[in-house]
Scaffold this motif. Structure first.
Motif, PDB file in Angstrom:
ATOM      1  N   MET A 144       8.854  11.750   0.406  1.00 39.10           N
ATOM      2  CA  MET A 144       8.641  10.325   0.155  1.00 39.10           C
ATOM      3  C   MET A 144       7.462   9.879   1.014  1.00 39.10           C
ATOM      4  N   GLY A 145       6.444   9.348   0.371  1.00 35.59           N
ATOM      5  CA  GLY A 145       5.295   8.836   1.091  1.00 35.59           C
ATOM      6  C   GLY A 145       5.609   7.480   1.712  1.00 35.59           C
ATOM      7  N   TYR A 146       4.954   7.184   2.836  1.00 38.55           N
ATOM      8  CA  TYR A 146       5.143   5.893   3.493  1.00 38.55           C
ATOM      9  C   TYR A 146       3.888   5.462   4.227  1.00 38.55           C
ATOM     10  N   ARG A 147       3.839   4.196   4.538  1.00 40.14           N
ATOM     11  CA  ARG A 147       2.831   3.635   5.444  1.00 40.14           C
ATOM     12  C   ARG A 147       3.588   3.004   6.589  1.00 40.14           C
ATOM     13  N   ALA A 148       3.079   3.187   7.782  1.00 37.98           N
ATOM     14  CA  ALA A 148       3.674   2.571   8.966  1.00 37.98           C
ATOM     15  C   ALA A 148       2.846   1.344   9.336  1.00 37.98           C
ATOM     16  N   ILE A 149       3.520   0.199   9.406  1.00 39.23           N
ATOM     17  CA  ILE A 149       2.874  -1.044   9.828  1.00 39.23           C
ATOM     18  C   ILE A 149       3.738  -1.598  10.947  1.00 39.23           C
ATOM     19  N   GLY A 150       3.368  -1.280  12.179  1.00 41.90           N
ATOM     20  CA  GLY A 150       4.199  -1.639  13.316  1.00 41.90           C
ATOM     21  C   GLY A 150       5.547  -0.959  13.190  1.00 41.90           C
ATOM     22  N   ASP A 151       6.630  -1.742  13.282  1.00 38.18           N
ATOM     23  CA  ASP A 151       7.986  -1.205  13.145  1.00 38.18           C
ATOM     24  C   ASP A 151       8.470  -1.198  11.695  1.00 38.18           C
ATOM     25  N   ARG A 152       7.615  -1.579  10.780  1.00 39.24           N
ATOM     26  CA  ARG A 152       7.987  -1.617   9.361  1.00 39.24           C
ATOM     27  C   ARG A 152       7.468  -0.373   8.657  1.00 39.24           C
ATOM     28  N   ARG A 153       8.286   0.160   7.733  1.00 35.42           N
ATOM     29  CA  ARG A 153       7.867   1.289   6.910  1.00 35.42           C
ATOM     30  C   ARG A 153       7.785   0.821   5.467  1.00 35.42           C
ATOM     31  N   VAL A 154       6.648   1.081   4.852  1.00 29.04           N
ATOM     32  CA  VAL A 154       6.436   0.779   3.448  1.00 29.04           C
ATOM     33  C   VAL A 154       6.740   2.067   2.693  1.00 29.04           C
ATOM     34  N   LEU A 155       7.865   2.081   1.985  1.00 25.46           N
ATOM     35  CA  LEU A 155       8.305   3.271   1.255  1.00 25.46           C
ATOM     36  C   LEU A 155       7.660   3.259  -0.121  1.00 25.46           C
ATOM     37  N   MET A 156       6.978   4.365  -0.450  1.00 23.08           N
ATOM     38  CA  MET A 156       6.148   4.380  -1.647  1.00 23.08           C
ATOM     39  C   MET A 156       6.792   5.047  -2.862  1.00 23.08           C
ATOM     40  N   HIS A 157       7.062   6.337  -2.797  1.00 18.64           N
ATOM     41  CA  HIS A 157       7.494   7.066  -3.988  1.00 18.64           C
ATOM     42  C   HIS A 157       8.281   8.296  -3.577  1.00 18.64           C
ATOM     43  N   THR A 158       9.410   8.522  -4.227  1.00 18.86           N
ATOM     44  CA  THR A 158      10.240   9.689  -3.959  1.00 18.86           C
ATOM     45  C   THR A 158       9.946  10.769  -4.984  1.00 18.86           C
ATOM     46  N   VAL A 159       9.730  11.987  -4.496  1.00 18.91           N
ATOM     47  CA  VAL A 159       9.464  13.138  -5.359  1.00 18.91           C
ATOM     48  C   VAL A 159      10.410  14.262  -4.976  1.00 18.91           C
ATOM     49  N   ILE A 160      11.144  14.796  -5.954  1.00 19.18           N
ATOM     50  CA  ILE A 160      11.917  16.024  -5.774  1.00 19.18           C
ATOM     51  C   ILE A 160      11.336  17.025  -6.760  1.00 19.18           C
ATOM     52  N   TYR A 161      10.925  18.187  -6.263  1.00 16.42           N
ATOM     53  CA  TYR A 161      10.294  19.195  -7.109  1.00 16.42           C
ATOM     54  C   TYR A 161      11.296  19.764  -8.114  1.00 16.42           C
TER      55      TYR A 161
END
Length: 112
Positions: free
Chosen positions: A36-53
């Motif tokens: 799962m991709g994410y961006r860290a903005i301070g203590d917040r995590r922006v959760l982007m997309h979940t991938v299971i192969y």
């Protein structure tokens, strides 16, 4: 923050925070099964997309990945902005995690 955020020796499942790649990764017996991709903005995590192969689908790994991430973020006092429909479905089934949604930056989350 720690590299390993979940480990189950019995099932050989490990969830790691790969900070360099900005993603959480789930592996089974040492093989990467998804992320799962994410961006860290301070203590917040922006959760982007979940991938299971493909080779690992149907084992419930997306739930293990998401639960591990949310438990980890809760423990570290983080909030979440969510843009992943898989996380949306998980939270609707597990409302105890809804409190992690950042009130000012909820992402695509819409309260039920």
């Amino acid at each position: 923050m720690s590299d390993i955020i979940f480990s189950d020796e019995e099932s050989s499942v490990v969830v790691r925070n790969n900070e360099k790649e900005h993603r959480y990764e789930v592996s089974v017996a040492g093989q990467t099964a998804g992320h799962m991709g994410y961006r860290a903005i301070g203590d917040r995590r922006v959760l982007m997309h979940t991938v299971i192969y493909d080779a690992f689908r149907g084992r419930g790994l997306s739930s293990v990945l998401i639960k591990s991430i949310l438990d980890f973020l809760r423990t570290h006092g983080s909030t979440v902005s969510n843009y992943c429909p898989v996380v949306d479905r998980f939270m609707r089934k597990n409302p105890e995690y809804v409190s992690l949604i950042d009130a000012k930056h909820s992402g695509t989350w819409v309260s039920p």
